[in-house]
Scaffold this motif. Structure first.
Motif, short mmCIF file in Angstrom:
data_model
loop_
_atom_site.label_atom_id
_atom_site.label_comp_id
_atom_site.label_asym_id
_atom_site.label_seq_id
_atom_site.Cartn_x
_atom_site.Cartn_y
_atom_site.Cartn_z
N HIS A 53 26.62 1.45 64.25
CA HIS A 53 25.76 2.31 63.44
C HIS A 53 26.49 2.79 62.19
O HIS A 53 27.71 2.74 62.12
CB HIS A 53 25.29 3.51 64.25
CG HIS A 53 26.41 4.38 64.74
ND1 HIS A 53 27.05 4.14 65.94
CD2 HIS A 53 27.03 5.44 64.18
CE1 HIS A 53 28.00 5.04 66.10
NE2 HIS A 53 28.03 5.85 65.04
N PHE A 54 25.71 3.24 61.22
CA PHE A 54 26.22 3.95 60.06
C PHE A 54 26.04 5.43 60.36
O PHE A 54 25.04 5.83 60.95
CB PHE A 54 25.39 3.63 58.80
CG PHE A 54 25.66 2.28 58.22
CD1 PHE A 54 26.50 2.14 57.13
CD2 PHE A 54 25.06 1.15 58.74
CE1 PHE A 54 26.74 0.90 56.57
CE2 PHE A 54 25.28 -0.09 58.18
CZ PHE A 54 26.13 -0.23 57.10
N LEU A 55 26.98 6.25 59.96
CA LEU A 55 26.88 7.68 60.17
C LEU A 55 26.52 8.31 58.82
O LEU A 55 27.30 8.28 57.88
CB LEU A 55 28.20 8.25 60.69
CG LEU A 55 28.17 9.71 61.13
CD1 LEU A 55 27.18 9.91 62.28
CD2 LEU A 55 29.55 10.17 61.54
N GLY A 63 23.41 24.62 53.50
CA GLY A 63 24.78 25.08 53.69
C GLY A 63 25.44 24.60 54.98
O GLY A 63 26.58 24.94 55.25
N GLU A 64 24.74 23.81 55.77
CA GLU A 64 25.28 23.32 57.04
C GLU A 64 25.46 21.81 56.98
O GLU A 64 24.56 21.09 56.55
CB GLU A 64 24.32 23.68 58.18
CG GLU A 64 24.83 23.30 59.54
CD GLU A 64 23.86 23.69 60.66
OE1 GLU A 64 24.07 23.23 61.79
OE2 GLU A 64 22.90 24.43 60.40
N MET A 65 26.63 21.31 57.42
CA MET A 65 26.87 19.88 57.45
C MET A 65 26.13 19.27 58.63
O MET A 65 26.26 19.74 59.76
CB MET A 65 28.36 19.57 57.54
CG MET A 65 29.15 19.98 56.32
SD MET A 65 28.58 19.20 54.79
CE MET A 65 29.03 17.52 55.06
N MET A 66 25.34 18.25 58.33
CA MET A 66 24.57 17.56 59.37
C MET A 66 24.99 16.09 59.36
O MET A 66 25.32 15.54 58.31
CB MET A 66 23.08 17.65 59.08
CG MET A 66 22.56 19.06 58.86
SD MET A 66 22.60 20.06 60.34
CE MET A 66 21.25 19.38 61.24
N GLN A 67 24.96 15.45 60.53
CA GLN A 67 25.25 14.02 60.60
C GLN A 67 24.37 13.38 61.65
O GLN A 67 24.00 14.01 62.64
CB GLN A 67 26.71 13.76 60.88
CG GLN A 67 27.23 14.31 62.18
CD GLN A 67 28.73 14.07 62.33
OE1 GLN A 67 29.42 13.72 61.38
NE2 GLN A 67 29.23 14.24 63.53
N LYS A 68 24.01 12.12 61.39
CA LYS A 68 23.17 11.40 62.33
C LYS A 68 23.48 9.91 62.21
O LYS A 68 23.58 9.38 61.11
CB LYS A 68 21.70 11.65 62.02
CG LYS A 68 20.79 11.03 63.04
CD LYS A 68 19.43 11.64 63.02
CE LYS A 68 18.60 10.83 63.98
NZ LYS A 68 17.76 11.48 64.81
#
Length: 67
Positions: free
Chosen positions: A28-30, A37-42
């Motif tokens: 997968h690519f992240l 203001g919040e770091m999100m990743q998926k």
């Protein structure tokens, strides 16, 4: 490109048109972004074949707030 009312196909073009994703099944690519203001990743797995050159395509469902 719209696939349905809440699902879209996105393409990630590589800097070099000869590049491939090189990802195998389960790879997968992240994607990382700052939202309010919040770091999100998926993680997202591309739908293009592992040896497809120049671009990786993804099917992504957009979840919107109910009003």
């Amino acid at each position: 490109e719209a696939v349905s009312h809440d699902t879209y196909k996105f393409g990630l073009e590589f800097p070099n048109p000869e590049w491939t994703s090189g990802l195998w099944p389960g790879g997968h690519f992240l994607f990382v972004s700052e939202i309010n203001g919040e770091m999100m990743q998926k993680p997202y797995t591309p739908i293009t074949p592992v040896n497809h050159k120049g671009v990786a395509e993804f099917i992504i469902k957009i979840y919107r707030e109910n009003s």
